[in-house]
Enzyme design. Sequence first.
Site, PDB file in Angstrom:
ATOM      1  N   GLU A 216      15.230  -8.438 -22.061  1.00  0.00           N
ATOM      2  CA  GLU A 216      14.820  -7.217 -21.348  1.00  0.00           C
ATOM      3  C   GLU A 216      14.002  -6.307 -22.256  1.00  0.00           C
ATOM      4  O   GLU A 216      13.017  -5.693 -21.836  1.00  0.00           O
ATOM      5  CB  GLU A 216      16.054  -6.468 -20.836  1.00  0.00           C
ATOM      6  CG  GLU A 216      16.772  -7.213 -19.715  1.00  0.00           C
ATOM      7  CD  GLU A 216      18.124  -6.588 -19.408  1.00  0.00           C
ATOM      8  OE1 GLU A 216      18.209  -5.371 -19.243  1.00  0.00           O
ATOM      9  OE2 GLU A 216      19.107  -7.340 -19.345  1.00  0.00           O
TER      10      GLU A 216
ATOM     11  N   LYS B 190      30.800  -8.135 -18.629  1.00  0.00           N
ATOM     12  CA  LYS B 190      29.349  -8.276 -18.719  1.00  0.00           C
ATOM     13  C   LYS B 190      28.846  -8.983 -19.973  1.00  0.00           C
ATOM     14  O   LYS B 190      29.365  -8.820 -21.048  1.00  0.00           O
ATOM     15  CB  LYS B 190      28.681  -6.888 -18.681  1.00  0.00           C
ATOM     16  CG  LYS B 190      28.719  -6.182 -17.346  1.00  0.00           C
ATOM     17  CD  LYS B 190      28.000  -6.932 -16.236  1.00  0.00           C
ATOM     18  CE  LYS B 190      26.495  -6.867 -16.356  1.00  0.00           C
ATOM     19  NZ  LYS B 190      25.956  -5.557 -16.048  1.00  0.00           N
TER      20      LYS B 190
ATOM     21  N   GLN C 105      -8.711   8.690 -36.952  1.00  0.00           N
ATOM     22  CA  GLN C 105      -7.443   8.626 -37.682  1.00  0.00           C
ATOM     23  C   GLN C 105      -6.305   8.222 -36.735  1.00  0.00           C
ATOM     24  O   GLN C 105      -5.285   7.699 -37.161  1.00  0.00           O
ATOM     25  CB  GLN C 105      -7.152   9.990 -38.306  1.00  0.00           C
ATOM     26  CG  GLN C 105      -5.880  10.040 -39.126  1.00  0.00           C
ATOM     27  CD  GLN C 105      -5.845  11.239 -40.054  1.00  0.00           C
ATOM     28  OE1 GLN C 105      -6.555  11.265 -41.046  1.00  0.00           O
ATOM     29  NE2 GLN C 105      -5.054  12.236 -39.720  1.00  0.00           N
TER      30      GLN C 105
ATOM     31  N   SER D 142      28.833  -4.691 -22.131  1.00  0.00           N
ATOM     32  CA  SER D 142      28.743  -3.377 -21.503  1.00  0.00           C
ATOM     33  C   SER D 142      29.845  -2.489 -22.060  1.00  0.00           C
ATOM     34  O   SER D 142      30.935  -2.976 -22.382  1.00  0.00           O
ATOM     35  CB  SER D 142      28.894  -3.540 -19.996  1.00  0.00           C
ATOM     36  OG  SER D 142      29.377  -2.348 -19.418  1.00  0.00           O
TER      37      SER D 142
ATOM     38  N   HIS E 190       5.861 -17.990  -5.219  1.00  0.00           N
ATOM     39  CA  HIS E 190       6.418 -16.814  -4.529  1.00  0.00           C
ATOM     40  C   HIS E 190       7.920 -16.669  -4.786  1.00  0.00           C
ATOM     41  O   HIS E 190       8.641 -16.125  -3.960  1.00  0.00           O
ATOM     42  CB  HIS E 190       6.163 -16.870  -3.015  1.00  0.00           C
ATOM     43  CG  HIS E 190       4.762 -17.224  -2.658  1.00  0.00           C
ATOM     44  ND1 HIS E 190       3.766 -16.285  -2.467  1.00  0.00           N
ATOM     45  CD2 HIS E 190       4.164 -18.440  -2.489  1.00  0.00           C
ATOM     46  CE1 HIS E 190       2.635 -16.900  -2.178  1.00  0.00           C
ATOM     47  NE2 HIS E 190       2.840 -18.208  -2.187  1.00  0.00           N
TER      48      HIS E 190
HETATM   49  N1  ARG Z   1      -7.445   9.566 -42.957  1.00  0.00           N
HETATM   50  C1  ARG Z   1      -8.740   9.316 -42.438  1.00  0.00           C
HETATM   51  C2  ARG Z   1      -8.628   8.321 -41.278  1.00  0.00           C
HETATM   52  O1  ARG Z   1      -7.620   7.765 -41.108  1.00  0.00           O
HETATM   53  C3  ARG Z   1      -9.608   8.736 -43.500  1.00  0.00           C
HETATM   54  C4  ARG Z   1     -11.072   8.951 -43.262  1.00  0.00           C
HETATM   55  C5  ARG Z   1     -11.385  10.376 -43.344  1.00  0.00           C
HETATM   56  N2  ARG Z   1     -12.791  10.618 -43.364  1.00  0.00           N
HETATM   57  C6  ARG Z   1     -13.286  11.840 -43.191  1.00  0.00           C
HETATM   58  N3  ARG Z   1     -14.573  11.933 -43.209  1.00  0.00           N
HETATM   59  N4  ARG Z   1     -12.548  12.888 -42.974  1.00  0.00           N
HETATM   60  O2  ARG Z   1      -9.534   8.093 -40.531  1.00  0.00           O
END
Ligand code: ARG
Length: 455
Positions: free
Chosen positions: A289, A282, A321, A276, A155
């Site tokens: 941090e 400081k 993606q 600082s 604590h």
């Molecule tokens: N740039 C795409 C990704 O990062 C690659 C795969 C894309 N595939 C597709 N069927 N459009 O996922």
Amino acid sequence: MKLWKGRFSKQASSSSDAFNASIGFDQRLYEEDITGSIAHAKMLGRQGIITEEESEQIIHALEEIREDIEAGKVEFTIESEDIHMNIETILTERIGQTGKKLHTARSRNDQVALDIRMYLKKETDAIDQLLSDLLGTLQELAGEHQETVMPGYTHLQHAQPVTLAYHLLAYYQMFARDRERFADGKKRIDRLPLGSGALAGTTYDTDRRFLAEELGFAEVLPNAMDAVADRDFALEFIDCCCITMMHLSRFCEELILWSSSEFGFIEMDDAYATGSSIMPQKKNPDMAELIRGKSGRVFGDMMALLAVCKGLPLAYNKDLQEDKEPVFDAADTVKASLGIFREMIASMKVNTDTMDKAAKTGYMNATDAADYLVAKGIPFRDCHEIIGKMVLYAIQKGVALEELSMEEFKSFSDAFGEDIYDAISIKSCISAKKSEGSTSFERVGQQLSAIKGQK
Ligand code: ARG
């Protein structure tokens, strides 16, 4: 150039090109992408899907592209969308028709899954090395501070005296488990998705076992749909990053407290602190941090990828993606944090005298005083009560327990004898701990030897 333009009668708008493209961030996968493509071209040649000459021509051109990228001679375009199509486009520009054969029996869906897995294997190894370096530093520091006594807290209140070595070894154990976790996660990253095609496999007589061997994968993923659709391996990786960051963050929180003038247990080396802009006196523990702050962003990466995946129907969806930036960010952040953290603790100054003084305040020998009475045959609950009353008395008098006279001791219990003073000295409180894994000098020595054995 759009490699999928056949079905379209109109060009993509420049806004959708810009929105759709991932080349801005996935270009860092160029090496994995080319290595994967070289293995794929080799396999296509061996299996007679393309001729050996075509295979060799593709491989040679890919190697040159890799060199040119590394020499900064290649410009990627947003029109080619991602790293996969950028490289394929450049390949075809360089070797014509043959370049167009590389994508036989493959989809970008298995290609991208491969690239991320290869990238994460490499990153896991890099993180493992950094963790191992950190463990080495902790081991060294613990070795140096076996005799350094400090307050142990619960604590954030003084609880029982411990050694700094013991405190540091607690973190040693946490980071050692982090290493285990990354290594365990790597087992599931180390499975080959290449050869899965878009989602259903391919009609060609491919050899995925050869690909696995060529690319150094331990196993072949058994279901193509799973191989292109899931990112649980990446989630696990970020999860490991989160836990490591959480451990770093706790440690940083302590170091920040310890370097305050209220504690004064440590002082950061000038090279790992900042000043600082307004207050000349400081010296701030900014690195600690920032690591504490960056843990929050890695937790955010975890949430981001979980949220991306949670509503996705099988198999691939473009949402995936969005996996890359959180993965890259988590890996980059944990690596940078581990590196600077190790340097910071290796260079900090430990004020052993201040720690020692602090260990003498706060009645941390009260439990040991109770244990002393237990040894004289009084039930623990009664001892707890007696010592509690003594502590109250000592607080009112403004002295430590060991500063009370024998008469005063006796007035609380007849069982006290002269040996009480030795029994409740800080050193005795520490050495008297017997249990395995405890803070006694002997047990900490054992912990240190066990660690040496592990290496
Ligand atoms: N740039 C795409 C990704 O990062 C690659 C795969 C894309 N595939 C597709 N069927 N459009 O996922």
